[in-house]
Scaffold this active site. Structure first.
Site, mmCIF file in Angstrom:
data_model
loop_
_atom_site.group_PDB
_atom_site.id
_atom_site.type_symbol
_atom_site.label_atom_id
_atom_site.label_comp_id
_atom_site.label_asym_id
_atom_site.label_seq_id
_atom_site.Cartn_x
_atom_site.Cartn_y
_atom_site.Cartn_z
ATOM 1 N N LYS A 1 4.081 -24.361 18.482
ATOM 2 C CA LYS A 1 2.689 -24.807 18.594
ATOM 3 C C LYS A 1 1.941 -24.327 17.359
ATOM 4 O O LYS A 1 1.843 -23.133 17.106
ATOM 5 C CB LYS A 1 2.052 -24.239 19.869
ATOM 6 C CG LYS A 1 2.570 -24.859 21.149
ATOM 7 C CD LYS A 1 2.024 -24.165 22.381
ATOM 8 C CE LYS A 1 0.519 -24.300 22.493
ATOM 9 N NZ LYS A 1 0.011 -23.745 23.775
ATOM 10 N N ASP B 1 -6.225 -22.926 33.642
ATOM 11 C CA ASP B 1 -6.001 -24.274 33.113
ATOM 12 C C ASP B 1 -4.698 -24.867 33.641
ATOM 13 O O ASP B 1 -3.902 -25.429 32.884
ATOM 14 C CB ASP B 1 -5.995 -24.254 31.583
ATOM 15 C CG ASP B 1 -6.178 -25.657 30.990
ATOM 16 O OD1 ASP B 1 -6.695 -26.536 31.706
ATOM 17 O OD2 ASP B 1 -5.788 -25.864 29.830
ATOM 18 N N GLY C 1 -4.731 -29.279 22.959
ATOM 19 C CA GLY C 1 -5.969 -28.741 22.428
ATOM 20 C C GLY C 1 -5.738 -27.705 21.345
ATOM 21 O O GLY C 1 -6.571 -27.507 20.465
ATOM 22 N N PHE C 2 -4.585 -27.039 21.381
ATOM 23 C CA PHE C 2 -4.275 -26.015 20.389
ATOM 24 C C PHE C 2 -3.910 -26.652 19.057
ATOM 25 O O PHE C 2 -4.268 -26.157 17.990
ATOM 26 C CB PHE C 2 -3.114 -25.159 20.903
ATOM 27 C CG PHE C 2 -2.816 -23.945 20.079
ATOM 28 C CD1 PHE C 2 -3.438 -22.739 20.353
ATOM 29 C CD2 PHE C 2 -1.919 -24.005 19.021
ATOM 30 C CE1 PHE C 2 -3.165 -21.618 19.590
ATOM 31 C CE2 PHE C 2 -1.637 -22.897 18.262
ATOM 32 C CZ PHE C 2 -2.266 -21.693 18.543
ATOM 33 N N PRO D 1 -0.721 -29.578 17.101
ATOM 34 C CA PRO D 1 0.548 -30.272 17.271
ATOM 35 C C PRO D 1 1.670 -29.327 17.701
ATOM 36 O O PRO D 1 1.629 -28.133 17.430
ATOM 37 C CB PRO D 1 0.825 -30.851 15.881
ATOM 38 C CG PRO D 1 0.092 -29.948 14.958
ATOM 39 C CD PRO D 1 -1.137 -29.514 15.689
#
Length: 827
Positions: A544, A641, A526-527, A529
């Site tokens: 990230k 999460d 979600g952040f 690649p």
């Protein structure tokens, strides 16, 4: 004093002396006969012994070396008198001669000290009463406690299940997968002290089993895996008429055992200073001789030459790199420090460009990160390795009859040495490093010429790079910000409170990742690649990079940096630093070689490579990591999460919790909160959070419980389906538990490696964690204790989201997939 001997003809027929003499002899013989065993109404005191039927072994009290402490032990009687092979009360000696060994009517062997104090107990797990209990010393050296009305093959307790520092013929050296009992050797602390010392020899059941020697927690030596004839890297080709060797692997047990085939007495002995010696008795000289030394030579030291390094006792220096590899840190190699090992001269591309270099005459690498299949051919083994990007080498499992079975390595190759053997190892290398610069696809029967393919790929890469240049001017060294990498005046994010966290320049990150090359991309969340990179000092990193289309933004970026920067734990991923340049925001982490847990659990091909000991190790690691977040860290965190994709695995398969973008801090007893924006991943979020927006440390406990059930079953909670009902994975596990069929939840690939008691306990703990009401769920402290103890567990109540139908009603965005990061709370 004068004795008079009468002539026989002068003796009176009523002379009592002969009767008295024969009576004494009879009593002595009867007493000696009784000392072959002791029953529930007997005991032996210090100074008395029992002897095996053939008088090979003797049991009694003894004092080792110069010590005056008293221990109960077993030693040879017929040969090598007082060579002790087993000790009962190793950690609890008696300081005087008041000791006594007896059999209790409850089925235990007991050593009693002065004042009727129980010094040691066999702690038999079988409950027995009113049986004809007998403790007997066999001629094998095995002390067995059994019922005279049954057979010795099924004893209540036996010393062979608890070896000391000697491995005698007939001992199953390994692990019982049903009971979890492990039989291994532990050294004495010194020649005068039989308490447990620093050294141990064990059968390691991670991956394909092998025998490993330890000094405390440090791995010292290793016998290579069993190849059907012997242990790889050990001189099994030496003719041995004295004993036969057996190695057994099945769903119930894994063990090594040797049996004598001649009258020559042999034993394996772990000395107090860490040598593992195969000894045999020389009748002519009446002494023990070393038949084989497990360490063999200087190359016996574990991984002397590091990853992909090869050791040879015939060379100086002994270490070199395998063909197709080069020293990782040449400067260290020049000063004879080879621990950094070697690396591929050219990186693997995990495609048809890779090949396999045949390596003959070597001890096979460490198999703790391996996978095996007994039915595959060598050709099928090669294809399995070629398809798996983690696979670094393969070989036959069994070298007999032309070879059979498949053994794959899923990690850097460790602890290789040159050795005369009939087994070949096929090592993955870049195609250009092969002597024959071609790769053959066995499945399709197609011969690929690597050079033209590589040229085509090079052209395509050049075109892609040109397009990238047109879109964005490449960054030059020193451009934009200082070498520190952050110009706070020009950035949209202010990080004044993180001055202690290293900051990377965009130039350094781009150089490490080959300008964010597609070939270095290892994932996407979600952040944004994630790229693999290598810094100038050789450290491997994961980068990230915040995507322009990311559902996370500046707040999540800063939240993750602030949270994880202040956390240090072996089960949390380590943040090395961050980079901010104009609109670019990146997090730099330690690189996790085995990626994420979900890449193993939910992949049909790779799930079988994760056996039960590894999965149980991961469960423990996750629990300890979450406990640290909730209780032990200076900055207490609710993760919010937790899911399989956010559990990363390092090169040793240690779990590390990652992705703290959605985490929340709490202080003291303020362990809960409420939000209008529900974040997390459906399938892992708790019911009070999904429906009412209430989160707490019990939200993480719920997610942990889901993870454990997924680890045991190998199935995703959300995607689970059953032909007989509409339960989700939680409901299915609950249904099986109520029917006392929890064992059916175990993934089929775990049947051969699982310890039933550990699996059932893990399922029970998981069901406690996913109970519907948060207050019913245990804390992570309780979870950790429940996993490692053997105490009774409370019965779980009905879990949340019991059926798939109910969970869909509660899911506000049920059409989104498992990688959804933010779930908006519906009002």
């Amino acid at each position: 004093m004068t004795y008079t001997v009468k002539n026989k003809s002068m003796e009176d027929n009523h002379n009592p002396m002969p009767v008295f003499f024969f009576t004494i002899v009879f009593l002595l013989l009867s007493y000696c006969a009784a000392l072959h065993n002791i029953s529930a109404n007997q005991a032996i005191k210090d100074g008395e012994t029992i002897v095996s039927d053939g008088e090979m072994f003797e049991l009694g009290f003894f004092s080792p070396g110069r010590s005056k402490n008293r221990y109960v032990g077993i030693w040879y009687k017929k040969i090598s008198i007082q060579t002790v092979v087993w000790v009962a009360n190793r950690e609890t000696p008696i300081t005087d001669s008041s000791g006594m060994l007896k059999v209790s009517r409850e089925g235990n062997l007991l050593i009693i000290g002065g004042g009727d104090t129980v010094i040691w107990s066999s702690n038999s797990t079988r409950s027995v009463r009113n049986l004809n209990l007998v403790a007997q010393l066999l001629d094998t050296g095995n002390l067995v406690l059994w019922d005279e009305r049954s057979t010795k093959e099924n004893p209540i307790w036996q010393s062979f299940d608890y070896p000391s520092d000697n491995l005698l013929p007939g001992i199953k050296f390994g692990k019982d997968l049903v009971t979890g009992r492990e039989r291994y050797l532990t050294s004495w602390k010194s020649p005068d002290d039989p308490s447990i010392g620093l050294y141990s020899d064990r059968v390691d059941t991670n991956g394909y089993p092998q025998i490993i020697g330890w000094r405390d927690q440090v791995l010292l030596s290793r016998l290579g895996p069993w190849n059907g004839l012997g242990f790889s890297g050990f001189p099994a080709d030496i003719p041995n008429p004295f004993y036969s060797v057996e190695f057994v692997i099945n769903e119930k047990e894994i063990y090594h055992k040797f049996e004598l085939t001649s009258t020559v007495v042999q034993r394996v002995f772990l000395t107090w200073d860490g040598k593992t010696l195969h000894m045999h008795w020389l009748e002519r000289t009446q002494e023990w001789a070393v038949y084989q030394d497990m360490a063999v030579d200087g190359c016996g030291r574990y991984s002397l030459c590091g990853p992909y390094g090869m050791c040879s006792s015939l060379r100086h220096p002994p270490c070199s790199c395998m063909e197709g590899f080069e020293p990782r840190l040449p400067k260290e190699w020049k000063v004879s420090d080879w621990s950094s090992g070697c690396r591929p001269k050219k990186p693997f591309d995990c495609g048809i460009g890779d090949g396999f270099q045949k390596l003959s005459g070597v001890k096979l690498p460490d198999t703790r990160w391996s996978w095996y299949n007994v039915n595959m051919t060598l050709g099928e083994c090669e294809m399995a390795c070629r398809r798996n990007c983690l696979c670094t080498a393969y070989t036959n499992l069994d070298i007999r009859n032309g070879g059979s079975g498949c053994l794959l390595w899923l990690h850097e190759l460790m602890d290789i040495r040159e050795y005369e053997t009939n087994q070949d190892l096929y090592v993955r290398v870049a195609g250009s490093e092969l002597k024959d610069y071609m790769v053959y696809n066995r499945r399709q029967g197609v011969l690929f010429i690597v050079l033209p393919t590589s040229l085509a790929l090079l052209i395509l890469s050049a075109l892609a790079y040109a397009l990238r240049i047109r879109k964005k001017t490449p960054l030059k060294k020193g451009q934009g910000n200082r070498e520190s990498g952050l110009d706070k005046k020009n950035t949209s994010v202010q990080m004044e409170d993180l001055d202690d966290l290293p900051v990377f320049s965009l130039y350094k990150v781009a150089a490490a990742t080959d300008n964010f090359s597609v070939s270095n991309k290892i994932g996407e969340g979600g952040f944004g690649p994630v790229y693999k990179g290598v810094l100038e000092d050789g450290r491997e990193i994961a980068v990230k990079r915040l995507s322009e289309t990311s559902q996370q933004g500046v707040d999540e970026f800063k939240n993750e940096v602030i949270c994880i920067a202040k956390l240090q734990h072996r089960n949390l991923v380590k943040l090395l630093g961050y980079c901010i340049h104009e609109n670019e925001m990146m997090l730099i982490y330690e690189y996790m070689a085995n990626k994420s847990l979900d890449s193993f659990l939910f992949d049909e091909g790779r799930s079988s490579m994760l056996d039960w000991p590894q999965r149980f190790h991961i469960i423990h690691g996750m629990a300890r990591g979450i406990l640290y977040l909730h209780q032990d860290s200076s900055l207490q965190i609710i993760h919010r999460d937790l899911k399989a994709a956010n559990i990363l695995l390092d090169s040793d398969m240690n779990p590390k919790i990652s992705d703290f973008g959605l985490a929340r801090k709490f202080v003291g007893n303020d362990t809960s909160g409420k939000t209008k924006k529900v974040v997390g991943t459906y399938g892992y979020i708790s019911p009070e959070y999904a429906v009412h927006g209430r989160f707490s440390i019990k939200s993480d406990v719920f997610s942990f419980g889901v993870l454990v059930l997924e680890i045991v079953s190998g199935m995703k909670n959300r995607e689970f389906s059953h032909e007989d009902h509409r339960d989700n994975l939680l409901g299915h596990a609950w249904r099986l538990y109520k029917e006392d069929k929890s064992i059916e939840l175990i993934n089929e690939s775990l049947r051969s490696s699982c310890v039933i008691s550990e699996v059932l306990r893990s399922i029970h703990v998981a069901l406690l964690c996913v109970q519907h009401h948060a207050e019913d769920r245990p804390t992570m402290m309780s979870v950790v204790l429940m996993l490692v103890s053997e105490s009774a567990l409370p019965p779980p109540k009905q879990p949340a989201f019991f059926t798939e139908e109910i969970s869909r009603e509660l899911d506000p965005v049920s059409s989104l997939n498992d990688y959804m990061i933010t779930l908006l709370y519906a009002r």
